[in-house]
Write a protein that holds these residues in place. Structure first.
Motif, PDB file in Angstrom:
ATOM      1  N   ALA A   1     -24.214  -6.002 -24.130  1.00 48.54           N
ATOM      2  CA  ALA A   1     -25.550  -5.484 -23.585  1.00 48.54           C
ATOM      3  C   ALA A   1     -26.063  -6.705 -24.650  1.00 48.54           C
ATOM      4  CB  ALA A   1     -25.629  -4.009 -23.580  1.00 48.54           C
ATOM      5  N   LEU A   2     -26.676  -5.911 -25.679  1.00 48.99           N
ATOM      6  CA  LEU A   2     -27.320  -7.261 -26.134  1.00 48.99           C
ATOM      7  C   LEU A   2     -27.637  -8.507 -25.852  1.00 48.99           C
ATOM      8  CD1 LEU A   2     -26.744  -5.763 -30.033  1.00 48.99           C
ATOM      9  CD2 LEU A   2     -28.967  -5.751 -28.385  1.00 48.99           C
ATOM     10  N   HIS A   3     -26.047  -9.322 -26.119  1.00 49.20           N
ATOM     11  CA  HIS A   3     -26.457 -10.460 -25.755  1.00 49.20           C
ATOM     12  C   HIS A   3     -26.817 -10.614 -24.188  1.00 49.20           C
ATOM     13  CE1 HIS A   3     -23.948 -12.266 -28.988  1.00 49.20           C
ATOM     14  NE2 HIS A   3     -23.198 -11.785 -28.728  1.00 49.20           N
ATOM     15  N   THR A   4     -26.980 -10.123 -23.149  1.00 46.28           N
ATOM     16  CA  THR A   4     -27.136 -10.028 -21.919  1.00 46.28           C
ATOM     17  C   THR A   4     -28.780  -9.652 -22.332  1.00 46.28           C
ATOM     18  OG1 THR A   4     -25.586  -8.615 -20.917  1.00 46.28           O
ATOM     19  CG2 THR A   4     -27.568  -8.588 -19.658  1.00 46.28           C
ATOM     20  N   LEU A   5     -29.122  -9.304 -22.901  1.00 47.51           N
ATOM     21  CA  LEU A   5     -30.746  -8.889 -23.428  1.00 47.51           C
ATOM     22  C   LEU A   5     -31.595 -10.168 -24.184  1.00 47.51           C
ATOM     23  CD1 LEU A   5     -33.077  -6.754 -22.812  1.00 47.51           C
ATOM     24  CD2 LEU A   5     -32.101  -5.740 -25.184  1.00 47.51           C
ATOM     25  N   ASN A   6     -30.601 -10.283 -24.523  1.00 45.40           N
ATOM     26  CA  ASN A   6     -31.193 -12.172 -25.515  1.00 45.40           C
ATOM     27  C   ASN A   6     -31.434 -12.952 -24.248  1.00 45.40           C
ATOM     28  OD1 ASN A   6     -32.101 -11.730 -28.492  1.00 45.40           O
ATOM     29  ND2 ASN A   6     -30.938 -14.460 -27.421  1.00 45.40           N
ATOM     30  N   GLY A   7     -30.362 -13.166 -23.007  1.00 38.61           N
ATOM     31  CA  GLY A   7     -30.545 -14.489 -22.292  1.00 38.61           C
ATOM     32  C   GLY A   7     -29.544 -15.010 -22.943  1.00 38.61           C
ATOM     33  N   ASN A   8     -29.744 -16.012 -22.262  1.00 45.11           N
ATOM     34  CA  ASN A   8     -28.277 -17.027 -21.880  1.00 45.11           C
ATOM     35  C   ASN A   8     -28.790 -18.528 -21.251  1.00 45.11           C
ATOM     36  OD1 ASN A   8     -26.010 -18.192 -21.344  1.00 45.11           O
ATOM     37  ND2 ASN A   8     -24.579 -15.785 -21.153  1.00 45.11           N
ATOM     38  N   ASN A   9     -28.552 -19.463 -21.949  1.00 40.87           N
ATOM     39  CA  ASN A   9     -28.699 -21.048 -21.638  1.00 40.87           C
ATOM     40  C   ASN A   9     -27.788 -21.744 -20.511  1.00 40.87           C
ATOM     41  OD1 ASN A   9     -31.901 -21.219 -22.427  1.00 40.87           O
ATOM     42  ND2 ASN A   9     -30.903 -21.367 -24.232  1.00 40.87           N
ATOM     43  N   ALA A  10     -26.772 -21.287 -21.165  1.00 40.06           N
ATOM     44  CA  ALA A  10     -24.945 -21.787 -20.983  1.00 40.06           C
ATOM     45  C   ALA A  10     -25.632 -21.323 -19.776  1.00 40.06           C
ATOM     46  CB  ALA A  10     -24.227 -21.326 -21.750  1.00 40.06           C
ATOM     47  N   LEU A  11     -25.549 -20.146 -19.098  1.00 37.89           N
ATOM     48  CA  LEU A  11     -25.807 -19.804 -18.466  1.00 37.89           C
ATOM     49  C   LEU A  11     -26.436 -20.467 -17.053  1.00 37.89           C
ATOM     50  CD1 LEU A  11     -24.243 -17.459 -15.385  1.00 37.89           C
ATOM     51  CD2 LEU A  11     -25.559 -15.945 -17.004  1.00 37.89           C
ATOM     52  N   ALA A  12     -27.883 -20.295 -17.454  1.00 35.45           N
ATOM     53  CA  ALA A  12     -28.830 -21.162 -16.477  1.00 35.45           C
ATOM     54  C   ALA A  12     -28.541 -22.748 -16.400  1.00 35.45           C
ATOM     55  CB  ALA A  12     -29.878 -20.711 -17.396  1.00 35.45           C
ATOM     56  N   LEU A  13     -27.629 -23.068 -17.260  1.00 32.34           N
ATOM     57  CA  LEU A  13     -27.667 -24.841 -16.915  1.00 32.34           C
ATOM     58  C   LEU A  13     -26.611 -24.455 -15.800  1.00 32.34           C
ATOM     59  CD1 LEU A  13     -27.796 -27.116 -17.316  1.00 32.34           C
ATOM     60  CD2 LEU A  13     -25.733 -26.961 -19.202  1.00 32.34           C
ATOM     61  N   TYR A  14     -25.358 -23.400 -15.930  1.00 35.04           N
ATOM     62  CA  TYR A  14     -24.601 -23.448 -14.475  1.00 35.04           C
ATOM     63  C   TYR A  14     -25.436 -22.738 -13.408  1.00 35.04           C
ATOM     64  CZ  TYR A  14     -20.421 -21.850 -12.517  1.00 35.04           C
ATOM     65  OH  TYR A  14     -18.856 -21.483 -11.772  1.00 35.04           O
TER      66      TYR A  14
END
Length: 489
Positions: free
Chosen positions: A160-173
């Protein structure tokens, strides 16, 4: 979040070495030509921002990147395309001439900022290889996990912390998938190739991205130019790829020619496979960025590029005064007309920075206020073979045509910050100049949830491969949860 930073400073010697070790194992490293790796330093002291501010900077970057692409297209369609094309290497120029009219989508760009008094000032737009999506995620995820465990945060809450912090790899994908769907009537790719050189300096980052793409459901592989072939498809060792993510400088192809790949890059968005980050050197040339700034005082220039009011406002709010560096009249940083831009800049070195219009790694960036220092002398001698005063440097730079000549920019006043730099056996205090880079897409139907990345360097000219480190970018919300865990101990 000063209270949380104080906790981190007191506790860093306990968790810092583990943070450095984990980040390095995950790929926060520079790869040398022989294949060996060097860790990129990471700090125990993050950059903490509200999620809304991270989003705002991404939205600002989307407007600046869109405006920069428009300006590049306007110049290449105009009477003097050579002012951009002349900066490029032979292959870069050939590919730009073949693709610029079709290059309307840039799945990923990166705008680099210095933040002064809380205000982000854009220094340049990266469009050729706007990397570090992987590095940024490695740094943030490693920091969150190591610090959370040190503070005995519940293990089941880490996701949940990772999700809350955002994810540039997912944005790129998602950017790549959205772009592919637009080109292939709503379809999604079955296979994805991440194209880079063998032992590329950032190949560990590419491997991290590849692993994440696989987690997201893609059949993804890291591939290399010499292994690609195919009469009607992008094929590596018998496997066909639908979508290609390019992490390959065109100039590297000139050093190690790969005719098949060179031809492939000359068709946008691709026939043998879709690729959505074309080698848009003309967009990244700093002359293009300078013309954005100039468009604020020349409405005809803004109109010729088709800049929208929102894009112009973004330029006004975030782009410091920047101009092509050449003799002649112009508008100075205070809005007043000057008889000669070069003479004006020569008179006040502390206010300006000179940058070669097309160069990598900050090698030809000269800060006027650094005159007399060792870094200034090294850079000047590296460029011109001798020591030069600021006035002499200005005179040389104004007539130097290599790499498209120079641009001049009003310096953004930024001060070094105190941070704790982690090694696998130590945590040391250091003084870093810190930049902020925000990702954005151009030409997609919607923006992915892009975040940013922060770099630190003892030099004002911040560059990872040339030295420096990565600072984890953490949202205020995540920091607050970690602080509560500390208080509960």
């Amino acid at each position: 979040m000063q209270e949380f930073m104080d906790v981190l400073r007191r506790q860093a010697h306990y968790f810092g070495p583990e943070l450095a070790k984990l980040a390095y194992e995950r790929g926060l490293a520079v790869t040398k030509p022989d294949g060996s790796t060097l860790p990129i330093p990471i700090t125990a002291t993050p950059v903490i921002l509200d999620a809304e501010e991270i989003k705002r900077r991404a939205q600002l970057s989307a407007k600046l990147a869109s405006a920069t692409l428009k300006m590049a297209r306007a110049v290449l369609a105009g009477e003097d395309p050579g002012r951009l094309l002349g900066a490029l290497s032979p292959l870069e120029r050939t590919l730009a001439e073949r693709t610029w009219e079709q290059s309307r989508t840039l799945a990923t760009t990166r705008v680099d900022y210095f933040v002064s008094a809380g205000r982000p000032w854009a220094l340049e737009v990266n469009a050729t290889i706007p990397a570090m999506q992987g590095y940024s995620d490695i740094a943030a995820r490693s920091f969150i996990e190591v610090v959370a465990r040190h503070l005995r945060y519940p293990e089941k809450g880490l996701a949940a912390l990772h999700t809350l912090n955002g994810n540039n790899a997912l944005a790129l994908y998602r950017a790549l998938l959205d772009g592919y769907a637009a080109e292939r009537d709503g379809q999604l790719p079955d296979t994805v190739a991440l194209l880079c050189r063998k032992n590329d300096a950032q190949v560990t980052e590419l491997r991290w991205l590849c692993e994440r793409f696989r987690e997201f459901g893609a059949d993804a592989d890291v591939v290399h130019p010499e292994d690609v072939s195919g009469e009607d498809s992008f094929t590596v060792r018998g496997k066909k790829y639908d979508l290609v993510y390019r992490h390959l400088f065109v100039r590297r192809l000139e050093q190690s020619p790969a005719p098949w790949v060179e031809d492939f890059l000359g068709t946008v968005p691709g026939k043998k496979a879709v690729f959505l980050n074309p080698p848009a050197s003309q967009v990244e040339v700093k002359t293009t960025f300078a013309l954005l700034s100039q468009a604020l005082t020349e409405p005809a220039l803004a109109d010729s590029a088709g800049l929208t009011p929102d894009e112009l406002e973004a330029v006004r709010a975030a782009v410091p005064w920047t101009r092509p560096f050449r003799h002649g009249p112009g508008t100075g940083p205070d809005g007043a007309t000057v008889d000669d831009v070069v003479a004006r800049v020569s008179e006040e070195p502390a206010r300006f920075v000179l940058k070669r219009a097309w160069d990598y790694g900050g090698k030809a960036v000269f800060l006027g206020r650094s005159v007399g220092t060792v870094p200034y002398e090294e850079r000047v001698k590296g460029a011109y073979g001798e020591s030069l005063t600021w006035a002499q440097l200005c005179a040389r730079a104004a007539t130097d045509t290599q790499g498209g000549g120079f641009v001049v920019q009003e310096v953004v006043d930024t001060q070094p910050e105190d941070h704790l730099l982690c090694g696998q056996n130590s945590v040391l205090p250091t003084s870093f100049f810190v930049d902020y880079s925000a990702y954005a897409s151009v030409g997609l139907s919607k923006q992915p949830a892009w975040g940013g990345v922060c770099r630190g360097s003892m030099s004002e000219i911040v560059n990872i491969v040339g030295g420096g480190g990565v600072l984890p970018l953490i949202t205020t919300e995540v920091a607050a949860k970690l602080l509560l865990a500390w208080k509960a101990l």
